[in-house]
Design a protein around this motif. Sequence first.
Motif, PDB file in Angstrom:
ATOM      1  N   LEU A 110       7.611   7.066   0.427  1.00 29.42           N
ATOM      2  CA  LEU A 110       7.210   5.775   0.472  1.00 29.42           C
ATOM      3  C   LEU A 110       5.802   4.888  -0.852  1.00 29.42           C
ATOM      4  CD1 LEU A 110       7.403   3.406   2.137  1.00 29.42           C
ATOM      5  CD2 LEU A 110       5.321   4.061   3.607  1.00 29.42           C
ATOM      6  N   ILE A 146       5.957   2.061  -3.169  1.00 31.10           N
ATOM      7  CA  ILE A 146       5.091   0.825  -2.905  1.00 31.10           C
ATOM      8  C   ILE A 146       4.705   0.702  -4.238  1.00 31.10           C
ATOM      9  CG2 ILE A 146       3.463   0.166  -1.569  1.00 31.10           C
ATOM     10  CD1 ILE A 146       4.942   0.284   0.116  1.00 31.10           C
ATOM     11  N   LYS A 196       4.163  -0.933   8.026  1.00 32.21           N
ATOM     12  CA  LYS A 196       5.318   0.946   7.594  1.00 32.21           C
ATOM     13  C   LYS A 196       4.731   1.479   8.135  1.00 32.21           C
ATOM     14  CE  LYS A 196       2.189   0.306   3.429  1.00 32.21           C
ATOM     15  NZ  LYS A 196       1.541  -1.227   3.535  1.00 32.21           N
ATOM     16  N   ALA A 236       1.716   5.515   4.697  1.00 33.53           N
ATOM     17  CA  ALA A 236       2.054   4.716   6.104  1.00 33.53           C
ATOM     18  C   ALA A 236       1.102   3.789   6.766  1.00 33.53           C
ATOM     19  CB  ALA A 236       2.585   5.819   6.581  1.00 33.53           C
TER      20      ALA A 236
END
Length: 396
Positions: A115, A119, A130, A164
């Motif tokens: 992730l 991003i 997220k 996240a």
Amino acid sequence: MESAIKWTSNETVLGFGKDAIAFLDTKLFSKKSPCDKKMYEILIIEPFYGGSHKVLIDMLYKALEDEYSDSKICMVTMTAKKWHWRARTSALYLSQVIPKQHAFRVMFSSSVLNLGDLIALRNDLADVKKIVYFHENQLVYPVREKKDRDFQYGYNEIVTSMVADTVVFNSEFNRETFLKSIKAFFKVQPDFRPKGLEGEIRQKTRVLYFPVMYDVGSHSKDYESTLHIVWPHRWEHDKAPEDFMKVLRKLSEAHCDFTVSMVGEQFTDVSKAFKEAETSLFPHIRHWGFLPSRREYLDLLSRAHVAVSTAKHEFFGVAMMEAAFNKCLPLCPKRLVYPEIYPNECLYNDSEDLFTRLAAFSRNVSAIKEVVADVKLDFSKYSAVNLLPHYVSLFK
């Protein structure tokens, strides 16, 4: 690598219960107009769209569709091939195919995706809520020696958890082994080790068991027949199939009367060991190989007496739960997630203990029925019907 697919629902999917078979056997989604033709609000990403990863987001899509309508949901997936490459490189590819014109407010992905990379490549997604879901974690992946562990996979998962907003684990065991392993994981780093990561991540975690869509096969068990053992797992290192083969060979050498069905899915080429096992156990084989039809799979479970796990890396175990629901006696090692879910009657100490129990059942198959009747397992705790509303609430 196949191109990512933008999905919209193309049919009405039947509800849970008996109709779950139709749901899981049908291609729930089909290619339609690209996601970027509409201003979707929800983005679902799966870099490894197969097995339990596929089952989860298909169910999640259907549940969200009921709540929001499919016109607000964009799903982007990659095929379930070469897991290691998906974990390393999927973010760059996905950054190119996720719509750039959007109104996303929530995104959901498994932890296979890095992730942090996504991003960084797509900072227009930075303000989107997220959610990351951990089917497993790489910090405790079984390796023969510490030097064999690929640091990057675990590092990616830690960075992903930091980026996240919500981190969801499929069991308490999964969450605790991940969080409590972070400090030790960084000990291989020579200097400038980060601190306080466990606490930062823990405050945004929660546990949601995998939502199992229960259904039963169409046969009843014959306890007057030969012992039928089923092994419903992937033939891969972390499921320790060689350990199971050793137990089966020992049963054969002891002249125990049994049959075995090996029905796990394979994502890689068939190994030499798999072929050799098929040859050596040929007189005992009931079924050998993956059953693509869910109906056939459930019918096999409804006939089998015992389901066995020898896993070295397991954080929930959908297959064992489905087998137990079909009144197979689940025999699991007394480690990993299994003591969190199964009572003592279902746990064995080591391979010798597993052999002893299977040998005894081969001589008295009817005894299994009595043990199964005494097993206290709350299936509602893991039911999709009960759990999916909690998953949907993540998207509020």
